[in-house]
Design an enzyme around this catalytic site. Structure first.
Site, short mmCIF file in Angstrom:
data_model
loop_
_atom_site.label_atom_id
_atom_site.label_comp_id
_atom_site.label_asym_id
_atom_site.label_seq_id
_atom_site.Cartn_x
_atom_site.Cartn_y
_atom_site.Cartn_z
N CYS A 35 -0.46 4.10 2.15
CA CYS A 35 -0.25 3.90 3.59
C CYS A 35 1.22 4.15 3.96
CB CYS A 35 -0.57 2.47 4.01
SG CYS A 35 -2.07 1.79 3.31
N ASP A 36 2.12 3.63 3.18
CA ASP A 36 3.51 3.54 3.63
C ASP A 36 4.51 4.39 2.85
OD1 ASP A 36 2.76 1.71 5.61
OD2 ASP A 36 2.84 0.04 4.20
N CYS A 39 0.84 -1.21 0.00
CA CYS A 39 0.00 0.00 0.00
C CYS A 39 0.87 1.25 0.00
CB CYS A 39 -0.94 -0.02 1.21
SG CYS A 39 -2.01 1.43 1.28
#
Ligand code: NAP
Length: 316
Positions: free
Chosen positions: A133-134, A130
């Protein structure tokens, strides 16, 4: 009955239990869902200093428990939505009858399956599925992303705005992605595309990723690309197999909901979270649709049974 224990399932549980709907929630094989494989969550509103995925999911669970959700271990293995009462089987044997079912079974990111990839994924050492997300953790660093579809292009483009360099590994001599998404990555200076390229190994120092070993499948040439992050964007699989005999699914298995609602083609069966969402796939959007499913379920029950009053507190 709520099936699933990610942000969608627990949010549905919080709303349903506050509305006196006596929800029973089955957690499935990965209590807490996909977020439990995420290190740091920094984009969920309300956590100004960030929170780890597992910690956040424990808080969701505690909040659902506080209002009386009956949270149970168990894996739903079969359903029968052919009658007015919906039947659900847990661990093959236990048969449960419910007035409404909220599906929150999520989706699972696909991984290559290489031992080195799984090692650094489990350790939180630089493998992620992701970018949204990261990606932030790899600012001004060099990363590698594998995949040639729309997701890979979208995520590579997202990463290119944060990272110094993004190397895209495409296994064929062409993308699967739409022309417009391909153009976006091809026109981005700090994205390098390597076609016909297979990932051989994710390299690391035992703690964190330091590079990726790749092989050109035409020439056989093996190259090591320095990188601190390895992103996998080769698709997701919605966890919807057990519903396919009853619910309308799209060609990739996502449950089709009535637009703008959590309703499915079966009365009393609602869907929330990634099981129906291949576009946004965020914790906060999953939580939002979990809320919608609980409200839709409550209204459904109220319409069915005049004795079931829609609680005013739900809408507070
Ligand atoms: P996808 O379209 O199935 O693409 C998967 C990609 O990963 C393909 O390029 C595939 O290669 C590659 N791949 C699969 N297994 C691999 C492996 N073991 N090693 C290396 N590469 C591998 O999945 P997606 O990109 O997640 O998209 C899913 C759906 O969502 C699509 O319908 C897509 O259009 C849609 N979507 C749309 C947008 C948008 O329009 N903004 C954004 C994201 C997703 P091959 O091509 O060789 O099979």
């Amino acid at each position: 009955m709520i099936i699933g224990s990610g942000p969608a399932g627990y949010t549905a549980a919080i709303y349903a239990s506050r509305a006196n709907m006596s929800p029973v929630l089955y957690q499935g094989t990965q209590p807490g869902g996909q977020l439990t494989t995420t290190n740091e969550v920094e984009n969920y509103p309300g956590y100004k200093d960030g929170v780890t995925g597992p910690e956040m999911m424990i808080e969701f669970q505690e909040q659902a428990k506080r209002f009386g959700t009956d949270i149970r271990d168990g894996w739903v293995t079969k359903v029968d939505f052919s009658g007015e009462i919906h039947k659900v089987w847990v661990n093959e044997t236990k048969e449960i009858h419910c007035d409404t079912v909220i599906i929150a079974t999520g989706a699972s990111a696909k991984y290559l399956g290489l031992p080195s990839e799984q090692k650094y994924l489990q350790m939180g050492g630089g493998v992620s599925a992701c970018a949204v997300c990261d990606g932030f953790f790899y600012r001004n660093q060099e990363v590698v992303i594998v995949g040639g579809g729309d997701s890979a292009c979208e995520e590579a483009h997202y990463l290119s705005k944060l990272c110094k360099k993004v190397t895209m590994l495409v296994r064929r001599d062409e993308f699967r992605a739409s022309k417009i998404m391909q153009a976006r990555v091809k026109n981005t200076k700090n994205i390098e595309i390597m076609y016909n390229t297979l990932t051989e190994e994710v390299l690391g120092d035992g703690q964190v990723v330091t590079g990726v070993k790749v092989k050109n499948k035409i020439s056989g040439k093996v190259t090591e690309i320095p990188a601190t992050g390895f992103f996998v964007a080769i698709g997701h699989k919605p966890n919807t197999d057990i519903f396919k005999d009853f619910l309308e699914l799209d060609e990739t298995g996502y449950i089709i909901n009535v637009p703008g609602t959590s309703k499915t083609n079966i009365e009393g069966v609602f869907v929330s979270g990634d099981a129906a969402d291949h576009v946004y796939r965020q914790a906060v959007t999953a939580a939002g649709t979990g809320c919608m499913a609980a409200l839709d379920a409550e209204r459904y029950l109220a319409a069915k049974d005049a004795n079931f009053e829609v609680s005013t507190s739900t809408y507070n």
